[in-house]
Design an enzyme around this catalytic site. Structure first.
Site, mmCIF file in Angstrom:
data_model
loop_
_atom_site.group_PDB
_atom_site.id
_atom_site.type_symbol
_atom_site.label_atom_id
_atom_site.label_comp_id
_atom_site.label_asym_id
_atom_site.label_seq_id
_atom_site.Cartn_x
_atom_site.Cartn_y
_atom_site.Cartn_z
ATOM 1 N N ARG A 183 0.807 -1.175 0.558
ATOM 2 C CA ARG A 183 -0.109 0.022 -0.219
ATOM 3 C C ARG A 183 1.012 0.936 -0.502
ATOM 4 N NH1 ARG A 183 -5.116 -0.037 1.266
ATOM 5 N NH2 ARG A 183 -6.267 -2.546 2.025
ATOM 6 N N HIS A 198 1.639 -25.028 12.404
ATOM 7 C CA HIS A 198 3.179 -25.981 12.102
ATOM 8 C C HIS A 198 3.092 -27.525 13.136
ATOM 9 C CE1 HIS A 198 4.505 -22.535 10.458
ATOM 10 N NE2 HIS A 198 4.954 -21.894 11.641
#
Length: 461
Positions: free
Chosen positions: A47, A233
């Site tokens: 942005r 994970h």
């Protein structure tokens, strides 16, 4: 390798963020130096502009620990401002980069290092501007924040991309050591015959970290350790440890076995989950004074299939703990009848896999202590996997980036896996346990220490 892969334009959203500085740009530079990248142009985007292209390159260079080869790599980088509502300039830059590559067979790789809520709107922008054409899409975890948002995210991505072109990246799956779990299990007659409930008493998957939140208060406050680490994970490590042998290591075969395994995992019981928050967390910048965000999780998981029924899997992870490590401990059953004196026989038989950059495995057994009497003590056998002189090991993100360029989805997460793992976590998200305080440098709250029973957790000596 340059001849084996077509030229690529790599578009990296979140190019000024922490992940890009620490992992993505160093990884791309290393692959470039090693001759593993094809001819590429890399367009960073976000942005807000970091300045001119040269100023952006200076920021990237300043983040590199080893800038060798930078002068050759730097001209391949530029930055273009864009967001989910305006990608016109970015689309123009992609077309310019393709013309610069001068080949009709140019592929695109789009990497979304952005929050989950932005991913679907970004994908729609990529489709509307044409950037999605001939591209593969890489998305970072967390893949949603619960089952409903994960399904919403997948639906948004699938409006633009085919499933085979979406790469959900979990860097743990790119680690050499985790892949070596498959080799250790399935390529050795010593282990596979006993890798089941008839011989194994418990499994521990332990991923503690010494560091605190390291300035990531916004992320921890909004996500928490359970969403960040357990549904990604640690369950993926469990998947590799508990997997049934696939017929081969093709992406479809591996994903099918993982999906089947996760369907056999019992939904988590909140009563067997411990949340913790380290003392001093609420004093960190950006943390609310009454924050209930968990910086620690320990839990018990159960796999209800023929191989693992009755074997508890204990998972633990958190910040500001006693050590940083990634350890899988396989605890074996003891002999039914012992002819040896009880003195000195309290050492368990354990296979300990350290999932660090250097692959190691230790097998703790009982052995005779030298001396005139037959007394038992601990014996230890250690396996080290030496590096190859032919292939330099790749860091996890490097390996996974290279796999995306190749179109190899073996070490990425499927939609089915993502949604099933959120289903398993749903009871805890609905009814989370109370967050307990623990001291920094400890191993977590007392309830977590007692979770595995009298044996406790295996910790460094």
């Amino acid at each position: 390798m340059r001849d084996a892969l077509p030229p690529h334009v790599i578009v990296l959203f979140g190019a000024t963020g922490d992940l890009a500085r620490r992992k993505l740009f160093p990884g791309l530079l290393h692959l470039h130096r090693a001759g593993l990248l094809p001819d590429v142009r890399v367009i960073g985007s976000g942005r807000h502009s970091p300045g001119t292209d040269d100023e952006f390159r200076d920021q990237v260079r300043d983040a590199l620990d080893d800038p060798a080869g930078w002068e050759e790599f730097a001209p391949l980088l530029r930055f273009v401002v864009s967001d989910d509502s305006d990608g016109a300039d970015l689309a123009h830059a992609v077309r310019d980069a393709e013309e610069d590559l001068g080949s009709g067979d140019v592929r695109r790789l789009v990497y979304l290092s952005v929050p989950p809520g932005v991913m679907a709107p970004m994908a729609r922008m990529l489709g509307g501007t044409g950037i999605a054409e001939r591209s593969r899409l890489v998305v970072e975890k967390p893949f949603g924040t619960d089952l409903a948002s994960a399904r919403e995210l997948d639906a948004g991505l699938r409006e633009v991309y085919r499933e085979q072109d979406i790469f959900r990246i979990d860097h743990f799956l790119g680690k050499e050591s985790l892949q070596n779990v498959l080799a250790l299990r399935f390529a050795n007659g010593l282990f596979e015959p006993v890798w089941n409930r008839q011989h194994i008493r418990y499994v521990q998957i332990d991923v503690p970290e010494e560091i605190g939140i390291e300035g990531r208060a916004s992320f921890m406050e909004s996500t928490g350790t359970f969403r960040d680490m357990i549904s990604t994970h640690l369950f993926q490590i469990l998947g590799f440890v508990a997997l049934e042998p696939p017929p081969d290591l093709s992406p479809d075969a591996l994903h099918a076995e993982k999906a089947k395994l996760f369907r056999s995992v019992r939904e988590l019981d909140p009563a067997r989950v411990v949340f913790g928050q380290y003392a001093g967390y609420r004093d960190e910048d950006g943390v609310a004074d009454d924050s209930s965000a968990e910086t620690f999780v320990a839990l018990e998981a159960r796999v209800d299939n023929w191989r693992w029924f009755g074997v508890p899997f204990f998972l633990r992870t958190g910040k500001a703990l006693g050590a940083t490590r990634r350890t899988v401990t396989i605890g074996f059953d003891e002999p039914v009848l012992s002819m040896f004196p009880a003195n000195g026989t309290d050492h368990a038989t354990e296979l300990v896999l350290e999932l660090a950059d250097t692959v190691t495995a230790e097998l703790d057994v009982r052995a005779k202590i030298p001396g005139p009497e037959l007394r038992l003590g601990r014996g230890r056998m250690r396996l080290e996997v030496p590096g190859s002189s032919d292939d330099e090991p790749l860091e996890a993100y490097e390996r996974l980036l290279l796999d995306v360029l190749r179109g190899d989805r073996t070490l990425f997460t499927s939609t089915e896996e993502v949604e099933r793992l959120w289903e398993l976590c749903e009871p805890v998200l609905t009814d989370p346990p109370e967050v307990q305080e623990y001291a920094q440098g400890s191993w977590g709250p007392q309830d977590a220490l007692e979770l595995p029973g009298p044996r406790g957790w295996r910790v460094p000596e």
